[in-house]
Design an enzyme around this catalytic site. Structure first.
Site, PDB file in Angstrom:
ATOM      1  N   ASP A  52       0.817  -1.215   0.000  1.00  0.00           N
ATOM      2  CA  ASP A  52       0.000   0.000   0.000  1.00  0.00           C
ATOM      3  C   ASP A  52       0.848   1.260   0.000  1.00  0.00           C
ATOM      4  O   ASP A  52       0.623   2.176  -0.787  1.00  0.00           O
ATOM      5  CB  ASP A  52      -0.925   0.021   1.227  1.00  0.00           C
ATOM      6  N   ASP A  90       0.263  -0.656   5.880  1.00  0.00           N
ATOM      7  CA  ASP A  90      -0.857  -1.409   5.311  1.00  0.00           C
ATOM      8  C   ASP A  90      -2.144  -0.847   5.889  1.00  0.00           C
ATOM      9  O   ASP A  90      -2.341  -0.852   7.108  1.00  0.00           O
ATOM     10  CB  ASP A  90      -0.723  -2.893   5.652  1.00  0.00           C
ATOM     11  N   LYS A 121      -6.061  -0.968   6.545  1.00  0.00           N
ATOM     12  CA  LYS A 121      -7.141  -1.936   6.676  1.00  0.00           C
ATOM     13  C   LYS A 121      -8.413  -1.243   7.148  1.00  0.00           C
ATOM     14  O   LYS A 121      -8.372  -0.157   7.724  1.00  0.00           O
ATOM     15  CB  LYS A 121      -6.769  -3.048   7.670  1.00  0.00           C
TER      16      LYS A 121
END
EC number: 3.1.-.-
Length: 341
Positions: free
Chosen positions: A238, A251, A253
């Protein structure tokens, strides 16, 4: 015999204030009946029907679903019901990777070079033959995880139908994609931006990560592919940027359920270290990363939970990733052996 015992108790308590023989008799009679005939509990009566009703409405809503790739009862889905057993003590799993490879590259520095590009790297993902990090993790889930995943899928199909379930998955993918597009727009330098979609920036997820974004700077890569040529896997990370002054693989989420502990993020730490190890040995990158960050954002806009992973913690998860990778390779090898010539 029971009646004589009851009469004796009544005589002893008759003088007690507020005591009623009639009420005691009624209670005695009721308790005896309940003891003699236990009511059978139908487990389906305990199901929260309103919960699933709201789920169906959110899935079929024109505004998209409320659930995200990191939610949808992810706890029960991937790990099953809450276990009352004590967690295994640290060190009980003595397995070690057979083919060890370091996560960090001793020939690289984590300090920026003067020759590093000022624009974040965006290397496209091209190779579809080499297994991806996501595929490896999916193919090496435990039997228990597979069981709960399949049971959840069948329950969703029962609630929504085949078409409704397909629409549900499409909405989940679209929602996650929009969230990442909005973050990419925010983290990109102004001169590389196209016209921003303000609607993307008004979501609850973006509001949720505002306090995290204040500590993010020095973006090096966005939605960029990595490849580990030695271990033979690929991935699409990412973001690589500094978080509170430390360079991290980040990352992003999403979840509806609070996840204040890194243990609640399941295989996400393995995903982060897999990207990190690949990037540290990928010739497309001139720097290396020694830390990771998992950010769990919430649709209602409540503050996201950041899970920072230092070099020591990343090394621990790296060993677990190597075990999963070896398991995947062994499965593929056995499948190729079993194939007819």
């Amino acid at each position: 015999m029971k009646m004589k015992l009851f009469q004796t108790i009544c005589r002893q308590l008759r003088s007690s204030k507020g005591f009623s023989v009639e009420s005691a008799l009624a209670a005695f009679s009721t308790s005896s009946y309940s003891y003699g005939r236990k009511k059978k509990v139908n487990p389906y009566e305990e199901v929260d029907q309103e919960k699933y009703s709201n789920l169906v409405q959110s899935v079929l809503s024109s505004r998209g679903v409320a659930h995200t790739p990191g939610s949808v009862e992810e706890d029960a889905l991937l790990c099953g019901p809450v276990s009352k057993h004590k967690p295994p003590k640290q060190g009980e799993d003595r397995r070690v990777p057979q083919n060890w490879f370091p996560i960090f590259n001793p020939d690289r520095s984590d300090k920026p070079n003067a020759s590093d590009p000022s624009v974040p790297l965006r290397i496209p993902l091209q190779n579809n033959v080499i297994p991806s990090v996501t595929r490896v993790l999916q193919q090496t889930m435990t039997k228990q995880q597979v069981f709960w995943l399949e049971r959840w899928k069948q329950r969703m199909i029962l609630e929504l139908g085949e078409d409704g379930f397909k629409e549900y998955n499409s909405n989940i993918f679209l929602q996650g994609k929009r969230f990442h597009e909005a973050l990419e727009s925010i983290l990109s330098p102004q001169e590389t931006l196209k016209e921003r979609d303000e609607n993307l920036l008004k979501s609850g997820y973006i509001e949720s990560v505002q306090h995290i974004l204040k500590d993010v700077s020095g973006v090096r890569a966005l939605e960029s592919a990595v490849q580990h040529e030695t271990l033979n896997y690929i991935g699409l990370l990412d973001c690589v940027a500094e978080y509170q002054g430390k360079l991290c693989v980040i990352d992003w989420k999403t979840s509806e359920k609070p996840k204040p502990f890194i243990q609640s993020t399941f295989d996400n730490p393995l995903q982060v270290v897999a990207y990190m190890g690949a990037m540290n040995h990928d010739t497309n990158y001139s720097f290396q990363v020694q830390c990771g960050l998992i950010v769990v954002a919430y649709k209602d806009g409540s503050p996201a939970h950041p899970h920072f992973m230092d070099a020591e913690l990343c090394s621990q998860y790296w060993a677990k990733w190597l075990l999963r990778l070896e398991e995947y390779m062994e499965k593929k090898k056995n499948q190729n052996i079993q194939k007819p010539e």
